[in-house]
Motif scaffolding. Sequence first.
Motif, PDB file in Angstrom:
ATOM      1  N   GLU A 148       0.849  -1.337   0.147  1.00  0.00           N
ATOM      2  CA  GLU A 148       0.070   0.018   0.099  1.00  0.00           C
ATOM      3  C   GLU A 148       0.844   1.156  -0.195  1.00  0.00           C
ATOM      4  N   GLY A 149       0.729   2.119  -0.940  1.00  0.00           N
ATOM      5  CA  GLY A 149       1.284   3.532  -0.851  1.00  0.00           C
ATOM      6  C   GLY A 149       0.644   4.350  -2.065  1.00  0.00           C
ATOM      7  N   GLN A 150       1.485   4.889  -2.922  1.00  0.00           N
ATOM      8  CA  GLN A 150       0.810   5.997  -3.852  1.00  0.00           C
ATOM      9  C   GLN A 150       0.211   5.008  -5.071  1.00  0.00           C
ATOM     10  N   GLU A 151      -0.663   5.658  -5.703  1.00  0.00           N
ATOM     11  CA  GLU A 151      -1.655   5.213  -6.640  1.00  0.00           C
ATOM     12  C   GLU A 151      -0.587   4.763  -7.862  1.00  0.00           C
ATOM     13  N   ASN A 152      -0.992   3.570  -8.151  1.00  0.00           N
ATOM     14  CA  ASN A 152      -0.323   3.029  -9.282  1.00  0.00           C
ATOM     15  C   ASN A 152      -0.815   3.477 -10.889  1.00  0.00           C
ATOM     16  N   PRO A 153       0.005   4.225 -11.613  1.00  0.00           N
ATOM     17  CA  PRO A 153      -0.836   4.524 -12.817  1.00  0.00           C
ATOM     18  C   PRO A 153      -1.115   3.661 -13.847  1.00  0.00           C
ATOM     19  N   LYS A 154      -0.470   2.436 -13.953  1.00  0.00           N
ATOM     20  CA  LYS A 154      -0.793   1.224 -14.844  1.00  0.00           C
ATOM     21  C   LYS A 154      -1.996   0.660 -14.172  1.00  0.00           C
TER      22      LYS A 154
END
Length: 245
Positions: A148-154
């Motif tokens: 869990e962390g930053q939004e994953n763009p892919k």
Amino acid sequence: MKRSIFAATALLSMNMAFAAEGSHFDWSYAAQTAPDKWSQLKPEYQACAGMNQAPINIAQTTPAQLPPLKLNYAAKAKTIVNNQRTVQVNFEQGNYLELDQKVFELKQFHLHSPSENTIQGQSFAMEMHLVHATPAGELAVLAIMFQEGQENPKLKQLWQELPQQPGEAIILNHQDVAAAFLPEQRDYYHFNGSLTTPPCTEGVRWIVFKQIQQASRQQIQAFSQLMEHPNNRPVQPTNARLVLE
């Protein structure tokens, strides 16, 4: 003749293990058909009680001169399927992994939450499996961990097309190449294991990337809620196997 029969059997096993639209499952992750009972459900699933099963806890490792991975991922994703046990992205022909002087073609990737493999006892929020096969039916899986962390763009693009209904298959608008999901750093652990779902076929080459990827809480929850239950097999005994790094 025997080799041809083996190849056909191996490919059939792979198709069974990662079947998608319209499949009937006689195993599950809970209750009477849970992972600890898989080997008892059908004679074809006896390998689930084998000595070289996956996933495992990657703890004690053996230093080795592991070669850089040779990946040629040029072909794009084709469809995304909700097969009731995971979400699976199928690829066009043309993506290859060279390993042990053999060429493995990428067939699909799918997801598990929480992770199936663990590292030093640590479980991760999600795990992606990129499944490859040779024409003879030998299998190799690349595993990528997500915390869990930053939004994953892919994943953001992919999540816009998540099939909501079991058995639903969608032709992807965002047809990314598989390389887009790989970590920048390609250091990895390597061990021999199995499919993590019935028929639990052994002899699978496992590559687990060391670099952990990030996904937002919302992205992880979107997948977990779609599955409605954890879809990870518990770790299996490592036994006498070596885990190379």
